[in-house]
Design a protein around this motif. Sequence first.
Motif, PDB file in Angstrom:
ATOM      1  N   VAL A 130      -3.693  93.529  -8.143  1.00 30.60           N
ATOM      2  CA  VAL A 130      -3.734  93.322  -6.700  1.00 30.60           C
ATOM      3  C   VAL A 130      -5.013  92.543  -6.370  1.00 30.60           C
ATOM      4  CG1 VAL A 130      -3.822  94.449  -4.438  1.00 30.60           C
ATOM      5  CG2 VAL A 130      -2.461  95.456  -6.289  1.00 30.60           C
ATOM      6  N   VAL A 131      -4.884  91.505  -5.592  1.00 33.37           N
ATOM      7  CA  VAL A 131      -6.044  90.710  -5.193  1.00 33.37           C
ATOM      8  C   VAL A 131      -6.872  91.518  -4.192  1.00 33.37           C
ATOM      9  CG1 VAL A 131      -6.772  88.588  -4.000  1.00 33.37           C
ATOM     10  CG2 VAL A 131      -4.821  88.537  -5.582  1.00 33.37           C
ATOM     11  N   LEU A 132      -8.175  91.524  -4.369  1.00 34.24           N
ATOM     12  CA  LEU A 132      -9.077  92.215  -3.448  1.00 34.24           C
ATOM     13  C   LEU A 132      -9.836  91.181  -2.634  1.00 34.24           C
ATOM     14  CD1 LEU A 132     -10.510  94.753  -2.375  1.00 34.24           C
ATOM     15  CD2 LEU A 132     -12.113  94.529  -4.295  1.00 34.24           C
ATOM     16  N   ARG A 133      -9.792  91.348  -1.311  1.00 31.12           N
ATOM     17  CA  ARG A 133     -10.563  90.479  -0.398  1.00 31.12           C
ATOM     18  C   ARG A 133     -11.422  91.368   0.465  1.00 31.12           C
ATOM     19  NH1 ARG A 133      -7.675  85.620   2.365  1.00 31.12           N
ATOM     20  NH2 ARG A 133      -9.855  85.367   2.904  1.00 31.12           N
ATOM     21  N   GLY A 147      -9.197  98.671   6.408  1.00 26.69           N
ATOM     22  CA  GLY A 147      -8.528  98.086   5.255  1.00 26.69           C
ATOM     23  C   GLY A 147      -7.087  97.785   5.574  1.00 26.69           C
ATOM     24  N   LEU A 148      -6.465  96.975   4.720  1.00 23.33           N
ATOM     25  CA  LEU A 148      -5.070  96.591   4.929  1.00 23.33           C
ATOM     26  C   LEU A 148      -4.465  96.179   3.595  1.00 23.33           C
ATOM     27  CD1 LEU A 148      -2.801  95.864   7.028  1.00 23.33           C
ATOM     28  CD2 LEU A 148      -3.693  93.525   6.904  1.00 23.33           C
ATOM     29  N   TYR A 149      -3.236  96.623   3.369  1.00 25.98           N
ATOM     30  CA  TYR A 149      -2.454  96.182   2.210  1.00 25.98           C
ATOM     31  C   TYR A 149      -1.431  95.169   2.688  1.00 25.98           C
ATOM     32  CZ  TYR A 149       1.141  96.187  -1.396  1.00 25.98           C
ATOM     33  OH  TYR A 149       2.067  95.793  -2.338  1.00 25.98           O
ATOM     34  N   GLU A 150      -1.395  94.022   2.044  1.00 21.44           N
ATOM     35  CA  GLU A 150      -0.379  93.003   2.306  1.00 21.44           C
ATOM     36  C   GLU A 150       0.411  92.786   1.029  1.00 21.44           C
ATOM     37  OE1 GLU A 150      -1.757  89.834   5.646  1.00 21.44           O
ATOM     38  OE2 GLU A 150      -2.492  89.473   3.618  1.00 21.44           O
ATOM     39  N   ILE A 176      -5.203  93.464  -1.116  1.00 20.41           N
ATOM     40  CA  ILE A 176      -5.861  94.532  -0.360  1.00 20.41           C
ATOM     41  C   ILE A 176      -7.084  93.911   0.285  1.00 20.41           C
ATOM     42  CG2 ILE A 176      -7.218  96.659  -0.497  1.00 20.41           C
ATOM     43  CD1 ILE A 176      -5.211  97.650  -2.546  1.00 20.41           C
ATOM     44  N   TRP A 177      -7.143  94.075   1.603  1.00 17.01           N
ATOM     45  CA  TRP A 177      -8.285  93.626   2.387  1.00 17.01           C
ATOM     46  C   TRP A 177      -9.142  94.843   2.697  1.00 17.01           C
ATOM     47  CZ3 TRP A 177      -8.604  88.652   4.876  1.00 17.01           C
ATOM     48  CH2 TRP A 177      -7.484  87.844   4.743  1.00 17.01           C
ATOM     49  N   LEU A 178     -10.448  94.709   2.531  1.00 19.12           N
ATOM     50  CA  LEU A 178     -11.399  95.709   3.019  1.00 19.12           C
ATOM     51  C   LEU A 178     -12.317  95.006   4.011  1.00 19.12           C
ATOM     52  CD1 LEU A 178     -12.412  97.651  -0.217  1.00 19.12           C
ATOM     53  CD2 LEU A 178     -10.586  98.164   1.405  1.00 19.12           C
ATOM     54  N   PHE A 179     -12.585  95.688   5.118  1.00 15.08           N
ATOM     55  CA  PHE A 179     -13.369  95.086   6.187  1.00 15.08           C
ATOM     56  C   PHE A 179     -14.711  95.807   6.300  1.00 15.08           C
ATOM     57  CE2 PHE A 179      -8.817  94.554   7.210  1.00 15.08           C
ATOM     58  CZ  PHE A 179      -8.745  93.214   6.872  1.00 15.08           C
ATOM     59  N   ARG A 180     -15.750  95.093   5.890  1.00 13.20           N
ATOM     60  CA  ARG A 180     -17.089  95.653   5.716  1.00 13.20           C
ATOM     61  C   ARG A 180     -17.657  96.293   6.975  1.00 13.20           C
ATOM     62  NH1 ARG A 180     -22.810  93.950   5.839  1.00 13.20           N
ATOM     63  NH2 ARG A 180     -22.131  92.243   7.153  1.00 13.20           N
TER      64      ARG A 180
END
Length: 136
Positions: free
Chosen positions: A38-41, A64-67, A86-90
């Motif tokens: 899974v790509v992590l951003r 956070g968000l899973y796309e 998976i996006w994580l928002f700092r």
Amino acid sequence: MTLPDPGSIAPPLELIDALARDAVVALPEPFRKAATLVVLRVEDFAPDEIQEAMGCDSPYDLTGLYEGVPLTEKSVSDQPEQPDVIWLFRKPILEEWIDRGDVSLADLVTHVMIHELAHHFGWSDEDIARVDPWWE
């Protein structure tokens, strides 16, 4: 890696990324290998279009968000259109960390990462609790 104190300089994107990757490394097999695909951003905030699509009232609403398509819904005959992300928002993560004051940054990032991976794996709350005891 030494974690900063909440009252010091804000932890950078790279630290959130490293903590999330540590959470993946700590997963039991067979989940660990699948999670590495899974790509992590990691970004400061969700892009405007994601905030709008999620109905966020504030940019701090989303940590956070899973796309992607959960593994429970994928078929071997499906042609992948894009990698799961998976996006994580700092900044929202840091805000929650400071507001809570009772968890480490590493534990909070792990919790958010596991929650997003749960969407990828199709885990129930009970499954999540077995992987991330912070839920208990």
